[in-house]
Design an enzyme around this catalytic site. Structure first.
Site, PDB file in Angstrom:
ATOM      1  N   GLY A 179       5.385  -5.297  -8.193  1.00 34.49           N
ATOM      2  CA  GLY A 179       5.754  -4.043  -8.841  1.00 34.49           C
ATOM      3  C   GLY A 179       5.260  -3.891 -10.272  1.00 34.49           C
ATOM      4  N   MET A 219       3.013  -2.153   1.153  1.00 40.03           N
ATOM      5  CA  MET A 219       2.010  -2.663   2.086  1.00 40.03           C
ATOM      6  C   MET A 219       2.379  -2.367   3.543  1.00 40.03           C
ATOM      7  SD  MET A 219      -0.006  -3.526  -0.194  1.00 40.03           S
ATOM      8  CE  MET A 219      -1.357  -4.548   0.372  1.00 40.03           C
ATOM      9  N   ILE A 272       1.478   0.635   6.687  1.00 43.54           N
ATOM     10  CA  ILE A 272       0.800   1.848   7.127  1.00 43.54           C
ATOM     11  C   ILE A 272       1.875   2.857   7.508  1.00 43.54           C
ATOM     12  CG2 ILE A 272      -0.664   2.821   8.944  1.00 43.54           C
ATOM     13  CD1 ILE A 272      -2.096   0.063   8.997  1.00 43.54           C
ATOM     14  N   HIS A 298      -5.277   2.338  -4.628  1.00 49.75           N
ATOM     15  CA  HIS A 298      -5.971   1.333  -3.832  1.00 49.75           C
ATOM     16  C   HIS A 298      -6.984   0.626  -4.730  1.00 49.75           C
ATOM     17  CE1 HIS A 298      -7.688  -0.661  -0.387  1.00 49.75           C
ATOM     18  NE2 HIS A 298      -8.889  -0.332  -0.837  1.00 49.75           N
ATOM     19  N   THR A 324      -3.081  10.678   3.277  1.00 49.32           N
ATOM     20  CA  THR A 324      -3.174  11.404   4.539  1.00 49.32           C
ATOM     21  C   THR A 324      -3.045  10.366   5.656  1.00 49.32           C
ATOM     22  OG1 THR A 324      -5.570  11.144   4.599  1.00 49.32           O
ATOM     23  CG2 THR A 324      -4.709  13.154   3.548  1.00 49.32           C
ATOM     24  N   GLU A 360      -5.295   9.111   7.307  1.00 47.79           N
ATOM     25  CA  GLU A 360      -6.409   8.167   7.292  1.00 47.79           C
ATOM     26  C   GLU A 360      -6.136   7.067   6.257  1.00 47.79           C
ATOM     27  OE1 GLU A 360     -11.178   8.109   6.333  1.00 47.79           O
ATOM     28  OE2 GLU A 360     -10.091  10.007   6.264  1.00 47.79           O
ATOM     29  N   LEU A 361      -6.149   5.818   6.664  1.00 44.69           N
ATOM     30  CA  LEU A 361      -5.814   4.714   5.759  1.00 44.69           C
ATOM     31  C   LEU A 361      -6.779   4.680   4.573  1.00 44.69           C
ATOM     32  CD1 LEU A 361      -4.032   2.161   5.334  1.00 44.69           C
ATOM     33  CD2 LEU A 361      -5.861   0.880   6.479  1.00 44.69           C
ATOM     34  N   GLU A 392      -5.254  -0.173 -13.380  1.00 46.15           N
ATOM     35  CA  GLU A 392      -4.300   0.592 -12.565  1.00 46.15           C
ATOM     36  C   GLU A 392      -3.098   1.045 -13.391  1.00 46.15           C
ATOM     37  OE1 GLU A 392      -3.338  -1.983  -9.237  1.00 46.15           O
ATOM     38  OE2 GLU A 392      -4.966  -1.095  -8.062  1.00 46.15           O
TER      39      GLU A 392
HETATM   40  C1  GAR Z   1      -1.985  -3.048  -6.573  1.00 47.53           C
HETATM   41  O1  GAR Z   1      -3.092  -3.709  -7.112  1.00 47.53           O
HETATM   42  C2  GAR Z   1      -2.440  -1.977  -5.619  1.00 47.53           C
HETATM   43  O2  GAR Z   1      -3.701  -1.475  -5.910  1.00 47.53           O
HETATM   44  C3  GAR Z   1      -2.458  -2.695  -4.302  1.00 47.53           C
HETATM   45  O3  GAR Z   1      -1.354  -3.540  -4.353  1.00 47.53           O
HETATM   46  C4  GAR Z   1      -1.180  -3.981  -5.688  1.00 47.53           C
HETATM   47  C5  GAR Z   1       0.293  -3.950  -6.004  1.00 47.53           C
HETATM   48  O4  GAR Z   1       0.548  -4.576  -7.206  1.00 47.53           O
HETATM   49  N1  GAR Z   1      -2.359  -1.764  -3.208  1.00 47.53           N
HETATM   50  C6  GAR Z   1      -3.047  -1.877  -2.095  1.00 47.53           C
HETATM   51  O5  GAR Z   1      -3.800  -2.795  -1.867  1.00 47.53           O
HETATM   52  C7  GAR Z   1      -2.832  -0.749  -1.127  1.00 47.53           C
HETATM   53  N2  GAR Z   1      -3.906  -0.677  -0.173  1.00 47.53           N
HETATM   54  P1  GAR Z   1       1.937  -4.414  -7.941  1.00 47.53           P
HETATM   55  O6  GAR Z   1       3.017  -4.704  -6.903  1.00 47.53           O
HETATM   56  O7  GAR Z   1       1.907  -5.454  -9.010  1.00 47.53           O
HETATM   57  O8  GAR Z   1       2.000  -3.026  -8.461  1.00 47.53           O
END
Ligand code: GAR
Length: 233
Positions: free
Chosen positions: A15, A93, A95, A112, A144, A146-147, A177
């Site tokens: 998180g 995580m 779908i 992502h 959407t 689509e993954l 991010e």
């Molecule tokens: C993040 O880096 C995010 O981009 C990725 O999970 C991580 C969560 O980190 N998401 C995916 O891979 C989704 N396809 P966090 O729990 O430290 O925010």
């Protein structure tokens, strides 16, 4: 969308992105109401971060369900107790079923860790290194069916450093991010960016391309980009 957008954040793990939202809202830099943090994992550290910030939490373990649709129905019923305007997937995580996505159409965001449409799916950092790419980053997009395929809103790009490991690259991507996700969510929360009738609109004008922000190797933003209307100011 209401000015004070009621927001549910969905997490499965650490998180750190959630923490970026908490910090931005806490210092007044982001005008969202963090209504609830939901997890499918009771031990997700994101739930601890939420509790520490005084945000209500909810958790439903997916392991107790026989199929995706029934879990998603329960999750939606739980989330709807807070009547969220916006759902933020922050390392959630799972779908999502078509019915869940339809229920919150245009109101779910994901981040992502790749320059979508490149590298949907898992293990993106190692795949970028294996391919010898010079650039990597992360993408905020509407969800959407689509993954990792929904319309892109904001993309943060940073250079790959020669010789770095996937973990080192992942850490630098996450730092980006933490800057781009709250910013993009803020645009949606303010109603400046929206997804309806299959198109993304920025300040009312159709915009099929993501806003791109470029960062240096240390995570410093080099080019400040905003939705179209701001660029003229
Ligand atoms: C993040 O880096 C995010 O981009 C990725 O999970 C991580 C969560 O980190 N998401 C995916 O891979 C989704 N396809 P966090 O729990 O430290 O925010």
């Amino acid at each position: 969308m209401a000015t004070r957008c009621k927001t549910a954040v969905l997490v499965s793990g650490s998180g750190t992105n959630l923490q970026a939202f908490i910090d931005r809202v806490g210092c007044g830099a982001l005008d969202l109401e963090l209504s609830v943090v939901f997890s499918n994992k009771p031990d997700a550290f994101g739930l601890v971060r939420a509790r520490n910030a005084g945000i209500p939490t909810a958790c439903i373990e997916h392991g107790g369900f026989t199929d995706r649709d029934s879990f998603d129905r329960s999750m939606a019923a739980k989330l709807d107790e807070w009547q969220p305007d916006l759902l933020i997937l922050a390392g959630f995580m799972r779908i999502l079923s078509a019915a869940f996505v339809a229920r919150y159409a245009g109101r779910i965001l994901n981040i992502h860790p790749a320059l979508l449409p490149a590298y949907p799916g898992l293990n993106t950092h190692q795949r970028v290194l294996d391919a010898g790419d010079k650039w990597h980053g992360s993408t905020v997009h509407f969800v959407t069916e689509e993954l990792d395929g929904g319309p892109r809103i904001l993309q943060g790009r940073l250079p790959v450093v020669a010789g770095e490991t996937a973990d080192q690259l992942a850490a630098r991507v996450q730092a980006v991010e933490h800057q781009i996700y709250p910013e993009a969510a803020g645009w949606v929360g303010e109603g400046r960016v929206e997804f309806r009738d299959g198109r993304t609109r920025i300040d009312g004008a159709i915009a099929d391309e993501a806003v791109i922000q470029v960062f240096d190797r240390a995570g410093k933003k080099l080019q400040v980009s905003r939705p179209a209307a701001d660029r003229t100011r």
